[in-house]
Write an enzyme that holds these catalytic residues in place. Structure first.
Site, PDB file in Angstrom:
ATOM      1  N   ASN A  89       0.855  -1.194   0.000  1.00 41.39           N
ATOM      2  CA  ASN A  89       0.000   0.000   0.000  1.00 41.39           C
ATOM      3  C   ASN A  89       0.885   1.236   0.000  1.00 41.39           C
ATOM      4  O   ASN A  89       2.041   1.180   0.378  1.00 41.39           O
ATOM      5  CB  ASN A  89      -0.934   0.001   1.215  1.00 41.39           C
ATOM      6  CG  ASN A  89      -1.910  -1.161   1.189  1.00 41.39           C
ATOM      7  OD1 ASN A  89      -1.879  -2.040   2.051  1.00 41.39           O
ATOM      8  ND2 ASN A  89      -2.765  -1.200   0.189  1.00 41.39           N
ATOM      9  N   ASP A 137      -2.743   0.719  10.953  1.00 38.93           N
ATOM     10  CA  ASP A 137      -2.706   1.986  10.216  1.00 38.93           C
ATOM     11  C   ASP A 137      -4.055   2.691  10.356  1.00 38.93           C
ATOM     12  O   ASP A 137      -4.528   3.339   9.422  1.00 38.93           O
ATOM     13  CB  ASP A 137      -2.346   1.759   8.750  1.00 38.93           C
ATOM     14  CG  ASP A 137      -1.863   3.038   8.069  1.00 38.93           C
ATOM     15  OD1 ASP A 137      -1.541   4.009   8.777  1.00 38.93           O
ATOM     16  OD2 ASP A 137      -1.839   3.080   6.817  1.00 38.93           O
ATOM     17  N   ALA A 141      -9.731   5.327   1.795  1.00 37.40           N
ATOM     18  CA  ALA A 141      -9.411   6.571   2.506  1.00 37.40           C
ATOM     19  C   ALA A 141      -8.727   6.280   3.832  1.00 37.40           C
ATOM     20  O   ALA A 141      -8.789   7.077   4.759  1.00 37.40           O
ATOM     21  CB  ALA A 141     -10.681   7.377   2.722  1.00 37.40           C
ATOM     22  N   GLY A 142      -8.073   5.116   3.907  1.00 31.04           N
ATOM     23  CA  GLY A 142      -7.385   4.727   5.124  1.00 31.04           C
ATOM     24  C   GLY A 142      -7.995   3.482   5.722  1.00 31.04           C
ATOM     25  O   GLY A 142      -8.964   2.921   5.193  1.00 31.04           O
TER      26      GLY A 142
END
Length: 391
Positions: free
Chosen positions: A221, A275, A313-314
């Protein structure tokens, strides 16, 4: 609770499934002994495992470590909420921003740690992700290109001083001409250098490893949408035996095939991180963020841009979700998946909690039960203190 007082816990060992009695004294596991129980009594016991260690958390439950300024109270709140998820140690992650904003963020975290000894034990280091990363689209991810810059040792030392020497991980791209010397200096000062958000050549990655880089940040990623067949920076990081690989195993960031391959190649150096962003822990819905603008969290747990549902978006899930994903998909046993999120990251960083559920290890423990592949946290211990108990 006084963690110097003797306590005893009876539970099933997460790896063997056998009942054990744990003696806790002065914040450590003083002794562990086997217990003989019938099957009915065993079924009544929870499972005990090492506390989860997350090396990359950007925020949680609406609190964002990168929405400057944030308060000391908000950090303390995140710590308490993470205990409910079984996370006993973590690295608050500060991403690419202005020099002043980064300095303010790390200084705020330092003040919390100075004022609260238990918080200082939970925050095992700050992860600085950027700003010394690739400026290229795709590789830079959601990082603001305006603040991306080449490695600067004097600037990094300024941030390290403001943090109280708490920056323990630095994510950078070794594509910058001065990277090798910078990595050597970081490594000599005790900072783990992790390769991420990169457009580096294979030769630059090789030189980074020779200079001391030892980890890959969320491998797979923060990359270009397309890469040369070979060579490329993904293959090179996989081939470098000295690099541990951090993985986001939420079921959205990486397909199962990629998870399976990285886990096979890296073995004990395959690590789970969340994350997680600030929206993690919030109900499904539409939100506005300072990084991605308007985003959508689906009922399934996927976070994407409102204007393009194909773009993530995360991460909106913690490590517990990743463990559940790996076990439900048959990619790992419960014991292996749990260690990917606990003792393995601790070993990579040489934290004392790397010893896990062993005599003389720190008493960072999670007691949980399983409902199919779901993990229900019952109790969390940090340094021998029960910091969370399910109602």
């Amino acid at each position: 609770m006084d963690n110097r007082k003797r306590q005893q816990i009876q539970a099933l060992h997460y790896r063997t499934g056998e009942p054990i009695l744990i003696d806790i004294q002065r914040g450590v596991l003083a002794a562990i002994t086997s217990v003989q129980l019938d099957e009915e009594a065993k079924r009544a016991l929870p499972i005990v495992a090492p506390g989860l260690v997350d090396l990359q958390i950007n925020g949680f439950a609406g609190i964002d470590f990168n929405d400057i300024p944030f308060t000391e109270a908000s950090i303390s709140k995140v710590i308490e909420l993470l205990w409910r998820e079984g996370v006993t140690s973590f690295c608050p992650t500060i991403i690419t921003n202005s020099a002043e904003a980064i300095e303010q963020a790390v200084a705020t975290i330092d003040r919390v740690c100075q004022g609260d000894p238990l918080a200082a034990q939970c925050i095992v280091g700050i992860h600085l992700e950027g700003p010394f990363i690739s400026p290229e689209d795709g590789a830079k991810g959601a990082h603001d290109k305006a603040y991306i810059r080449p490695p600067d040792w004097e600037l990094f030392c300024r941030w390290q001083a403001a943090s109280g020497q708490r920056i323990r991980i630095l994510t950078l791209s070794p594509e910058w001409p001065c990277s090798a010397e910078f990595i050597s200096r970081c490594t000599a000062s005790g900072v783990m250098v992790s390769i991420g958000h990169t457009a580096a050549t294979t030769e630059q990655i090789q030189l980074a490893v020779e200079s001391g880089a030892r980890m890959s940040t969320h491998l797979g990623n923060g990359t270009h949408l397309t890469l040369p067949r070979h060579p490329n920076y993904m293959w090179e990081q996989l081939a470098q035996d000295q690099l541990a690989s951090c993985l986001i195993a939420d079921g959205f960031h990486l397909p199962d095939q990629v998870l399976k391959v990285v886990m096979k190649v890296k073995g004990p150096k395959a690590i789970l991180v969340s994350d997680a962003v600030a929206i993690c822990g919030l109900p499904a819905g539409t939100y506005t963020t300072h990084v991605g603008g308007e985003v959508v969290l689906t009922p399934e747990g996927r976070l994407h841009l409102a204007q393009n549902e194909q773009l993530l978006a995360g991460s909106a899930q913690l490590q517990r979700w990743g463990i559940e994903h790996l076990t439900s998909r048959g990619l790992a046993t419960l014991a292996d998946a749990w260690e990917m999120a606990s003792t393995r990251p601790a070993a990579c960083m040489d934290f004392p909690i790397k010893e896990g559920v062993e005599a003389h290890a720190p008493a960072d423990l999670v007691l949980f039960r399983r409902e199919a592949h779901r993990i229900i946290v019952e109790m969390t211990y940090k340094a021998g203190e029960c910091v969370y108990q399910r109602d």
